[in-house]
Scaffold this motif. Structure first.
Motif, PDB file in Angstrom:
ATOM      1  N   PHE A 128      29.302   5.833 -39.251  1.00  0.00           N
ATOM      2  CA  PHE A 128      30.450   5.955 -40.154  1.00  0.00           C
ATOM      3  C   PHE A 128      31.240   4.660 -40.183  1.00  0.00           C
ATOM      4  O   PHE A 128      31.172   3.854 -39.263  1.00  0.00           O
ATOM      5  CB  PHE A 128      31.363   7.105 -39.722  1.00  0.00           C
ATOM      6  CG  PHE A 128      32.093   6.825 -38.440  1.00  0.00           C
ATOM      7  CD1 PHE A 128      31.470   6.963 -37.218  1.00  0.00           C
ATOM      8  CD2 PHE A 128      33.425   6.403 -38.460  1.00  0.00           C
ATOM      9  CE1 PHE A 128      32.136   6.690 -36.030  1.00  0.00           C
ATOM     10  CE2 PHE A 128      34.107   6.135 -37.273  1.00  0.00           C
ATOM     11  CZ  PHE A 128      33.456   6.279 -36.057  1.00  0.00           C
ATOM     12  N   THR A 129      31.976   4.455 -41.262  1.00  0.00           N
ATOM     13  CA  THR A 129      32.944   3.359 -41.324  1.00  0.00           C
ATOM     14  C   THR A 129      34.238   3.906 -41.917  1.00  0.00           C
ATOM     15  O   THR A 129      34.226   4.844 -42.711  1.00  0.00           O
ATOM     16  CB  THR A 129      32.465   2.183 -42.201  1.00  0.00           C
ATOM     17  OG1 THR A 129      32.348   2.614 -43.557  1.00  0.00           O
ATOM     18  CG2 THR A 129      31.139   1.637 -41.731  1.00  0.00           C
ATOM     19  N   ILE A 130      35.346   3.332 -41.475  1.00  0.00           N
ATOM     20  CA  ILE A 130      36.661   3.748 -41.960  1.00  0.00           C
ATOM     21  C   ILE A 130      37.391   2.519 -42.474  1.00  0.00           C
ATOM     22  O   ILE A 130      37.404   1.497 -41.814  1.00  0.00           O
ATOM     23  CB  ILE A 130      37.490   4.381 -40.824  1.00  0.00           C
ATOM     24  CG1 ILE A 130      36.926   5.750 -40.451  1.00  0.00           C
ATOM     25  CG2 ILE A 130      38.957   4.514 -41.235  1.00  0.00           C
ATOM     26  CD1 ILE A 130      37.734   6.479 -39.397  1.00  0.00           C
ATOM     27  N   LEU A 131      37.962   2.617 -43.675  1.00  0.00           N
ATOM     28  CA  LEU A 131      38.805   1.535 -44.181  1.00  0.00           C
ATOM     29  C   LEU A 131      40.129   2.159 -44.610  1.00  0.00           C
ATOM     30  O   LEU A 131      40.159   3.022 -45.481  1.00  0.00           O
ATOM     31  CB  LEU A 131      38.134   0.835 -45.361  1.00  0.00           C
ATOM     32  CG  LEU A 131      38.848  -0.431 -45.833  1.00  0.00           C
ATOM     33  CD1 LEU A 131      38.845  -1.494 -44.746  1.00  0.00           C
ATOM     34  CD2 LEU A 131      38.168  -0.991 -47.072  1.00  0.00           C
ATOM     35  N   ARG A 150      37.104  11.463 -35.367  1.00  0.00           N
ATOM     36  CA  ARG A 150      36.219  10.980 -34.306  1.00  0.00           C
ATOM     37  C   ARG A 150      35.549  12.107 -33.520  1.00  0.00           C
ATOM     38  O   ARG A 150      34.344  12.036 -33.271  1.00  0.00           O
ATOM     39  CB  ARG A 150      36.996  10.058 -33.358  1.00  0.00           C
ATOM     40  CG  ARG A 150      37.135   8.655 -33.898  1.00  0.00           C
ATOM     41  CD  ARG A 150      37.900   7.824 -32.896  1.00  0.00           C
ATOM     42  NE  ARG A 150      37.938   6.441 -33.270  1.00  0.00           N
ATOM     43  CZ  ARG A 150      37.746   5.430 -32.423  1.00  0.00           C
ATOM     44  NH1 ARG A 150      37.509   5.669 -31.157  1.00  0.00           N
ATOM     45  NH2 ARG A 150      37.790   4.196 -32.836  1.00  0.00           N
ATOM     46  N   SER A 161      34.627  -6.773 -41.927  1.00  0.00           N
ATOM     47  CA  SER A 161      34.863  -5.503 -42.599  1.00  0.00           C
ATOM     48  C   SER A 161      33.798  -5.247 -43.659  1.00  0.00           C
ATOM     49  O   SER A 161      33.209  -4.169 -43.725  1.00  0.00           O
ATOM     50  CB  SER A 161      36.265  -5.523 -43.225  1.00  0.00           C
ATOM     51  OG  SER A 161      36.444  -4.435 -44.083  1.00  0.00           O
ATOM     52  N   ALA A 202      30.100  -4.979 -42.067  1.00  0.00           N
ATOM     53  CA  ALA A 202      29.930  -3.719 -41.328  1.00  0.00           C
ATOM     54  C   ALA A 202      29.628  -2.578 -42.287  1.00  0.00           C
ATOM     55  O   ALA A 202      28.731  -1.763 -42.057  1.00  0.00           O
ATOM     56  CB  ALA A 202      31.187  -3.406 -40.519  1.00  0.00           C
ATOM     57  N   ARG A 203      30.402  -2.528 -43.393  1.00  0.00           N
ATOM     58  CA  ARG A 203      30.189  -1.414 -44.322  1.00  0.00           C
ATOM     59  C   ARG A 203      28.849  -1.520 -45.041  1.00  0.00           C
ATOM     60  O   ARG A 203      28.181  -0.536 -45.279  1.00  0.00           O
ATOM     61  CB  ARG A 203      31.354  -1.335 -45.313  1.00  0.00           C
ATOM     62  CG  ARG A 203      32.592  -0.696 -44.648  1.00  0.00           C
ATOM     63  CD  ARG A 203      33.773  -0.602 -45.577  1.00  0.00           C
ATOM     64  NE  ARG A 203      34.277  -1.918 -45.879  1.00  0.00           N
ATOM     65  CZ  ARG A 203      34.761  -2.286 -47.063  1.00  0.00           C
ATOM     66  NH1 ARG A 203      34.798  -1.418 -48.048  1.00  0.00           N
ATOM     67  NH2 ARG A 203      35.218  -3.493 -47.248  1.00  0.00           N
ATOM     68  N   THR A 235      24.132  -1.210 -37.609  1.00  0.00           N
ATOM     69  CA  THR A 235      25.518  -1.363 -37.166  1.00  0.00           C
ATOM     70  C   THR A 235      25.841  -2.818 -36.843  1.00  0.00           C
ATOM     71  O   THR A 235      24.983  -3.579 -36.427  1.00  0.00           O
ATOM     72  CB  THR A 235      25.795  -0.554 -35.877  1.00  0.00           C
ATOM     73  OG1 THR A 235      24.830  -0.930 -34.888  1.00  0.00           O
ATOM     74  CG2 THR A 235      25.729   0.929 -36.136  1.00  0.00           C
ATOM     75  N   LEU A 236      27.102  -3.156 -37.043  1.00  0.00           N
ATOM     76  CA  LEU A 236      27.625  -4.433 -36.558  1.00  0.00           C
ATOM     77  C   LEU A 236      28.241  -4.140 -35.198  1.00  0.00           C
ATOM     78  O   LEU A 236      29.083  -3.255 -35.069  1.00  0.00           O
ATOM     79  CB  LEU A 236      28.679  -4.977 -37.529  1.00  0.00           C
ATOM     80  CG  LEU A 236      29.278  -6.338 -37.165  1.00  0.00           C
ATOM     81  CD1 LEU A 236      28.216  -7.425 -37.264  1.00  0.00           C
ATOM     82  CD2 LEU A 236      30.444  -6.685 -38.091  1.00  0.00           C
TER      83      LEU A 236
END
Lengths: 422, 422
Positions: free
Chosen positions: B221-224, B205, B30, B33-34, B42-43
């Protein structure tokens, strides 16, 4: 399909979902490892891949080559990027077919929720040939259980934990238990407080390693650590239960000795706040809290347990000096003379809370959580915790390390530890 | 070594450590990746293996076959089961050699901590041929940076986050930025409250997918997501910054529209409690809290932000009816007539807290967190939140779903949301 599994390798978990590689936290491996251990199985590998057919297919193929149990989670939803079913079909050679029964079931779920089923959800009725359906009580994506032989199975789970966990519990674990019958097993769930995880790691591992050398005995364990809290589960199996119990008892004894007073219980699901709550309820004692630097965290933690209203009468968050004086009757002169973060003020807070709420016990916490506010004489991390009962007032001084959040959490744990030791 | 990397595949993370397969939570993917996304990388895969030489070696080999960037974490400690160095040597063909400089550095660290270096720590001075040392400011295990070509690198990190994160930040990210130079990038960090993650997933998305089709533009993008809270980071790069900014602005606009009032800010690191704190401090307003079912969680959350003492004057945890009457002046008759969980009592709590602490704003929460205590008229999950200012008192009724802990968390978020909207 199993080509290279050693007798010890048991399960692999494949997590599918680009969101897991875009920052979303993945707790599946932690949960599944602990649940597998409870039936004497181990998780030996975890693999997270994005929503790409080639990647997923390859991961399943590799998993089936090496492991008798292959779990896959995620990618069973209805949208175009949910392609775990297709990947599993490709990797196993079992074609997909559309189950009418399943389709009607999904439609019925939508009807009950007063929605029309979107067309795309039809794909969730696609089953691998030979698969058994695992009912999903908390979502629309059914799971699939595909048994290739008496010793190999592929399990497809939906990604959300609240859907996956019950399916694991109700359907998968009982079947795995039958597929891989274990010898009698003894288990223990040890809990420790105010202990750095590294100590547990360095002291517990050698104890386990020694026990694992006992002939005829298998020892498994899992560790879950948060700040200053460690949960340590041990599972020992042997041909006869007494032998397993004997080895377990020896491990527990050695671990307790090595952990010097930080062990507080061995029940399943036994957070420290529950220990404190049980203690107060059993003694029919009442509690009042006065928190400064922890700002309500201790109260929040104790009230996380249902039934806490039976003993927690009141809590004050007295961040300001004015509130300490007004609500708890801390003498303003005391604050002027010693400062708000001092032993006398902590004691006055504990006594004040006890008196105002007319409880058996009062607890006061005052400290410097930082990052500002520290000084050479009173560094960041300095915390006083005082306990007042009818007969006496005691207090302790702590110097916690870490950032603001860690200091506050450590103070809360120290306070819970003081309460459980009353 | 790179044999099959597509231009889009960038990084794989290999996590080493049997403890990660025995219940310990792994947050590396996590975080990494961010952080990678912040420099436009990117991971693409994550792989967790136990402390077994064969498993680790194979994972590194597979990683180097497919990815230009291979991160490995864990297994760099001094004990016998720390074998990542040996596995990396085997997988890459770069032999290990013992660095005298490194050994002296590790000895010096122990000396400074007033310990003699245990013999086993000598192994931490073993370097892969051609490796650069990554200094570890928070532990003894140095990292290693092994660059095979202008486009491929293997990085060995120690496992503990507080050691890994600074090494990633200070050493690795700046170098990766130079190795993979990006075009100008615009970024945004959007925060949402009281929104189920699935809504963000399903609505965001497609917006991102559309934006990714813009010619000459790359969108990441990343989402947490936590309970009812979503952090959404967007990174757009293009040949010219204005184009990236334009595309980013369009995405932000569409996402805000799709998220219907749940967006509350786009600053980096901007939890809701900070928004509320900034607001109160800016207006020099003061706040008092009266919490029943949340039991101090709201106060704990607000005081998690340093400087909260400037506006949070006092908090009451009035779990018992007696405390509501005694400390907040809620009329006992009101509780008898409407019950403790009722709109009139929530309003009286807010007014009482405001009056007792003489603050500008008072907030009261009362509800049924469960699992017991519900009834047909007042189900588990029912929560009233009231807000009192000098001029008026307002209140809202909520019915939250989930277990005790989720209901309490949702109530706290709803209260913070009410405070920020004042």
């Amino acid at each position: 399909m199993l080509t290279s599994a050693s007798s010890k390798s048991k399960a692999i978990l494949i997590c599918v979902g680009s969101e897991l590689l875009r920052g979303k936290l993945n707790t599946h491996a932690s949960h599944i490892a602990r649940r597998l251990a409870s039936i004497g199985l181990t998780l030996d590998e975890e693999h997270t891949v994005g929503d790409e057919l080639g990647q997923i297919t390859q991961a399943i193929r590799q998993g089936l080559n090496s492991y008798p149990i292959v779990f896959l989670s995620g990618g069973l939803g209805p949208t175009f990027d949910d392609i775990s079913r297709e990947a599993a079909a490709e990797a196993t050679g079992c074609p997909l077919w559309r189950s009418k029964a399943l389709m009607n079931g999904i439609k019925a779920k939508f009807r009950r929720a007063h929605f029309k089923m979107p067309d795309m959800n039809i794909r969730q009725a696609d089953l691998l040939q030979g698969a058994e359906v695992i009912e999903n009580r908390f979502g629309t994506a059914p799971g699939q259980w595909i048994k290739f032989s008496d010793s190999q199975v592929l399990v497809l789970f939906p990604g959300p934990p609240r859907e996956l966990y019950p399916m694991l519990e109700d359907f998968v674990l009982p079947r795995l238990k039958r597929m891989y019958p274990r010898r009698p097993m003894a288990e223990s769930h040890m809990h420790f407080v105010n202990v750095p995880e590294s100590i547990i790691d360095s002291k517990v591992r050698p104890i386990i390693a020694r026990a694992q050398k006992t002939p005829g005995v298998e020892v498994q364990f899992t560790i879950l650590a948060q700040i200053n809290l460690v949960d340590f589960d041990i599972f020992v199996s042997a041909a006869k239960l007494p032998l397993a119990q004997k080895v377990l008892a020896r491990i527990e004894h050695e671990v307790r000795r090595a952990s010097a007073g930080t062990w507080y219980g061995s029940n399943m699901d036994y957070p420290l706040e529950k220990v404190v709550g049980d203690l107060f309820r059993k003694r029919r004692a009442s509690l009042a809290l006065a928190e400064s630097c922890t700002g309500g965290m201790l109260a929040a933690r104790l009230t996380d347990i249902a039934g806490s209203s039976e003993f927690l009468q009141a809590g004050w968050v007295t961040y300001s000096n004015a509130a300490k004086v007004r609500d708890l009757g801390v003498p303003a002169q005391l604050i002027r003379a010693h400062g708000a973060v001092s032993e006398p003020v902590a004691r006055a807070m504990a006594q004040g809370a006890r008196k105002a709420a007319q409880t058996d016990v009062g607890l006061g916490i005052t400290g410097i959580a930082g990052p500002g506010g520290g000084s050479p004489g009173k560094p960041v991390g300095l915390v006083y915790i005082a306990l007042a009962t009818e007969k006496r007032v005691s207090s302790q001084r702590f110097e916690f390390s870490g950032d603001r959040s860690s200091i506050r959490q450590r103070a809360v744990l120290a306070a819970l530890d003081i309460l459980r030791k009353i």
